[in-house]
Design a protein around this motif. Structure first.
Motif, PDB file in Angstrom:
ATOM      1  N   UNK A  24      70.759  22.714  54.072  1.00 38.36           N
ATOM      2  CA  UNK A  24      70.405  22.627  55.721  1.00 38.36           C
ATOM      3  C   UNK A  24      70.732  22.461  56.359  1.00 38.36           C
ATOM      4  N   UNK A  25      70.617  23.831  57.089  1.00 33.63           N
ATOM      5  CA  UNK A  25      70.810  24.493  58.211  1.00 33.63           C
ATOM      6  C   UNK A  25      70.746  23.406  59.529  1.00 33.63           C
ATOM      7  N   UNK A  26      72.065  23.094  60.150  1.00 35.32           N
ATOM      8  CA  UNK A  26      71.986  23.051  61.305  1.00 35.32           C
ATOM      9  C   UNK A  26      71.669  23.575  62.675  1.00 35.32           C
ATOM     10  N   UNK A  27      70.264  23.500  62.566  1.00 32.89           N
ATOM     11  CA  UNK A  27      69.342  23.742  63.523  1.00 32.89           C
ATOM     12  C   UNK A  27      69.863  24.365  65.318  1.00 32.89           C
ATOM     13  N   UNK A  28      70.001  22.477  65.024  1.00 39.17           N
ATOM     14  CA  UNK A  28      70.728  21.265  66.074  1.00 39.17           C
ATOM     15  C   UNK A  28      72.197  21.846  66.393  1.00 39.17           C
ATOM     16  N   UNK A  29      72.950  22.994  65.691  1.00 37.29           N
ATOM     17  CA  UNK A  29      74.493  22.580  65.366  1.00 37.29           C
ATOM     18  C   UNK A  29      74.668  23.194  66.245  1.00 37.29           C
ATOM     19  N   UNK A  30      76.379  23.576  66.119  1.00 36.07           N
ATOM     20  CA  UNK A  30      76.899  23.886  67.587  1.00 36.07           C
ATOM     21  C   UNK A  30      76.613  25.237  67.950  1.00 36.07           C
ATOM     22  N   UNK A  31      76.700  26.174  66.436  1.00 36.34           N
ATOM     23  CA  UNK A  31      76.122  27.126  66.204  1.00 36.34           C
ATOM     24  C   UNK A  31      75.007  28.108  66.298  1.00 36.34           C
ATOM     25  N   UNK A  32      73.785  27.063  66.704  1.00 34.71           N
ATOM     26  CA  UNK A  32      71.767  27.530  67.070  1.00 34.71           C
ATOM     27  C   UNK A  32      72.558  28.691  67.254  1.00 34.71           C
ATOM     28  N   UNK A  33      71.834  29.897  67.183  1.00 32.90           N
ATOM     29  CA  UNK A  33      71.273  30.754  68.303  1.00 32.90           C
ATOM     30  C   UNK A  33      72.347  31.972  68.027  1.00 32.90           C
ATOM     31  N   UNK A  34      73.784  31.301  67.585  1.00 32.18           N
ATOM     32  CA  UNK A  34      74.808  32.733  66.651  1.00 32.18           C
ATOM     33  C   UNK A  34      73.789  33.421  65.493  1.00 32.18           C
ATOM     34  N   UNK A  35      74.009  34.976  65.863  1.00 32.34           N
ATOM     35  CA  UNK A  35      74.095  35.514  64.461  1.00 32.34           C
ATOM     36  C   UNK A  35      75.807  36.117  63.672  1.00 32.34           C
ATOM     37  N   UNK A  36      75.710  35.702  62.950  1.00 32.86           N
ATOM     38  CA  UNK A  36      77.479  35.891  61.499  1.00 32.86           C
ATOM     39  C   UNK A  36      77.179  36.835  61.342  1.00 32.86           C
ATOM     40  N   UNK A  37      77.744  38.194  61.618  1.00 35.02           N
ATOM     41  CA  UNK A  37      77.624  39.778  60.473  1.00 35.02           C
ATOM     42  C   UNK A  37      79.232  39.549  59.983  1.00 35.02           C
TER      43      UNK A  37
END
Length: 650
Positions: A24-37
């Motif tokens: 259940x990803x928080x697509x409206x969460x505080x990290x929406x749009x971020x990418x983590x590598x």
């Protein structure tokens, strides 16, 4: 639609591939749009990567190995916004004293605390230090981003598994180094808890008041003196990690079937919880969705999104790299460990924490051993917090809390279900006076067990979650008497609170954050719950290697090894002149005999030369602040305390 691949998958060309995501990803969460590598090879970073994904970030894995740690690089969605790097290592300050979960548990005293009940240092059979370090890494990331929203310049953060492990035993370490000497009686695991009924059901019991305890055991025919003598060690099993009970208690429950015992508990007010299996936990709707473990927190936004105006904190001090939450205020109404640990995290990150206590103070302030004029254990969790005394049952007490909430940034409590509503201090009440407030409830069970659950405490959560079954010894479930889930539950609650604060900084709206001891327990079970039931933990058709970690008693001291793979077991056997194809029972006897020939500190160099990781086990917590492995993370004040476990750089 996103393409997902199993964890640890790589492309042949070495380009990053999308990581398996949170269910259940928080697509409206505080990290929406971020990418983590993520690059590296460390279990703590796997936990951090998963949690960042659940908060909305797109996870990617770079096919590269960093044997001594891992790096997470978070890239914001906006053009020109700088990335944030989070570095995870095994040892404090890049040292080499610990190189994996086993050696971390050895050098930090974790094996000593967990092994108190058996009388010998014992490895926790789950990667507890790594899980806690992964959550702490997310703390560092979220705190850095909150500070950025408020004008600070932070580009790097990091933590170590060793520092995380020391934080998990901070209460035991403080008690061991207090002004008063702590007495730890000998224990016998066979005396319970957990207990076993006549029909073979293992179960935990819990009581926070002596009346249900006395009534339950009296009806079972336990002698009155034994009931009285058992109460104090039962209550003190949390701070001491031992629970020496008279054998008459376990004998009494062995004469009754579990159904009858459960009915008796219901009648007398005692809480009981059957020790469930991991398979049972896999079937719980609160734990798994589509074969993937659910996030350990739940967010409920408040207010009208159209009316909300994003705004940073205009009042108070400004954040700095060494105090990213400076200028923010967190109000805590908590008891015992879970909530105090959560706000201890925010305090170490620089926030002002105001603690609400009864008019006569928290009774745990006087729990021995004392460090100065306060309990050492209480100090370890609450040092540096301000205190406001309030009777929450009175209008004046409620008004005092509302006044605090009106000017605060976050409010956190771990009251029993329904208590907040009784006090008139539920999320609706507090958000009405402060629409930007982050309201956090860290409970025992959440809503997983209905409106009238049993007492939600550490050992009850270990039983219901399947952790006690996972940590079985010789077929008998053995939950740790170290407060594992209380501490991890506090860390998870802080993680949710920080995510809520970041979201608040970006939306201008308050929200409610819910987490529980039960939800926190799943952080230790990701791989076990998600592994297909018909698949071996060691891979399809591959026989598992003997587990030779120990700890092992040597000619002087205890030694922990990292020997769980065929490669490491082969290296160990070549060094000791043993046959690696022998059975595990034979190998363990032979390894024990060989290692007993020399002191532990001599073996570490010999084993390192042979490519086998090892460490001398810290068995005396009073000496930890002299250890090269632990000293960088500790400071001596009234007692030995654990310092902030993160690094931040502009």
């Amino acid at each position: 639609m996103r393409t997902t691949v199993p964890i640890n998958s790589e492309t042949a060309s070495g380009t990053p591939v999308p990581e398996a995501e949170c269910p259940v990803r928080e697509d409206s969460g505080p990290l929406a749009g971020h990418t983590v590598l993520y690059t590296g090879r460390i279990p703590a970073a796997d936990v951090a990567l998963r949690h960042l994904s659940c908060l909305g970030a797109t996870p990617l894995r770079q096919p590269a190995e960093e044997a001594d740690g891992g790096t997470l690089r978070l890239t914001p969605p906006g053009a020109g916004e700088p990335s944030l790097t989070c570095r995870l290592t095994w040892s404090c300050q890049g040292g080499r004293e610990a190189a994996d979960e086993t050696t971390v548990q050895a050098v930090t005293g974790m094996m000593a605390v967990h092994g108190r009940r058996r009388g010998v240092p014992t490895r926790l059979p789950v990667d507890y230090a790594s899980a806690c370090a992964g959550v702490l890494a997310v703390h560092g990331v979220l705190a850095s981003l909150i500070a950025r929203e408020r004008g600070a310049d932070i580009s790097r953060t990091g933590t170590s598994v060793t520092h995380a492990a020391l934080l998990t035993v901070c209460q035991y370490l403080a008690a061991a180094t207090a002004d008063e000497e702590e007495f730890l009686p000998a224990d016998s695991p066979e005396a319970g808890p957990p207990f076993r009924s006549r029909d073979g059901v293992w179960f935990e019991v819990e009581a926070l008041d002596p009346v249900p305890w006395q009534s339950f055991w009296t009806e079972l025919g336990v002698p009155r003196d034994d009931i009285r003598r058992a109460w104090r060690p039962f209550v003190l099993r949390y701070p001491k990690a031992v629970c020496p009970l008279p054998p008459s208690l376990s004998a009494a429950v062995r004469s009754r079937d579990f159904a009858g015992l459960a009915a008796l508990a219901d009648r007398t007010g005692m809480s009981v919880c059957r020790v469930r299996t991991l398979d049972e936990r896999r079937g719980d709707s609160d734990a798994v969705l589509g074969g993937r473990v659910l996030p350990p927190w739940r967010f409920t936004p408040y207010g009208d999104p159209a009316a909300a105006v994003p705004a940073g904190s205009g009042a108070g001090a400004s954040p700095t790299p060494d105090a990213p939450l400076r200028g923010l205020t967190v109000v805590e109404a908590g008891r015992r460990i879970q909530a105090p640990m959560a706000t201890r995290v925010t305090s170490l990150l620089g926030a002002r924490v105001v603690r609400i206590e009864p008019l006569d103070g928290d009774p745990l302030r006087g729990m021995p051993p004392m460090a100065g004029d306060c309990s050492a254990r209480f100090t370890a969790l609450n040092k540096g917090k301000e205190v406001v005394h309030a009777d929450l049952k009175s209008p004046a007490g409620r008004a005092a809390v509302l006044d605090l909430a009106r000017e605060a940034d976050a409010f956190l409590h771990n009251w029993a279900p329904g208590k907040a509503a009784v006090f008139g201090l539920d999320s609706d009440d507090l958000l009405a006076v402060n629409p930007r407030l982050v309201y956090a409830h860290s409970s025992g069970w959440g809503d997983a067990l209905g409106e009238h659950p049993p007492l939600g405490t550490d050992f009850m959560a270990q039983a219901h979650s399947g952790l006690a079954d996972m940590m079985a010894v010789d077929g008998s479930p053995r939950p740790s008497l170290m407060t594992m889930i209380d501490v991890l539950g506090g860390l998870v609650a802080a993680e949710g609170l920080l995510a809520g604060l970041l979201r608040r900084e970006r939306t201008g709206r308050g929200l409610r954050v819910d987490s529980s001891l039960l939800s926190a327990s799943t952080v230790l079970q990701y791989q076990e719950i998600e592994r297909p039931r018909n698949r071996s933990a060691h891979g399809c058709g591959t026989a598992g290697a003997p587990v030779l970690d120990g700890p092992w008693e040597t000619a002087r001291g205890w030694l922990a090894l990292s020997a769980r793979s065929h490669t490491s077991v082969g290296r160990l056997c070549r060094l000791l002149g043993l046959v690696p194809s022998a059975s595990e029972s034979v190998l363990r006897k032979e390894v024990a005999a060989r290692l007993a020939e020399r002191p532990a500190d001599e073996w570490t160099g010999v084993l390192a030369a042979a490519g086998v990781s090892s460490a001398v086990v810290a068995t005396d917590l009073r000496l930890l602040d002299r250890s090269p492995a632990a000293r960088p993370a500790l400071a001596r004040d009234e007692c030995v305390l654990v310092t902030a476990p993160w690094r931040f750089d502009a």
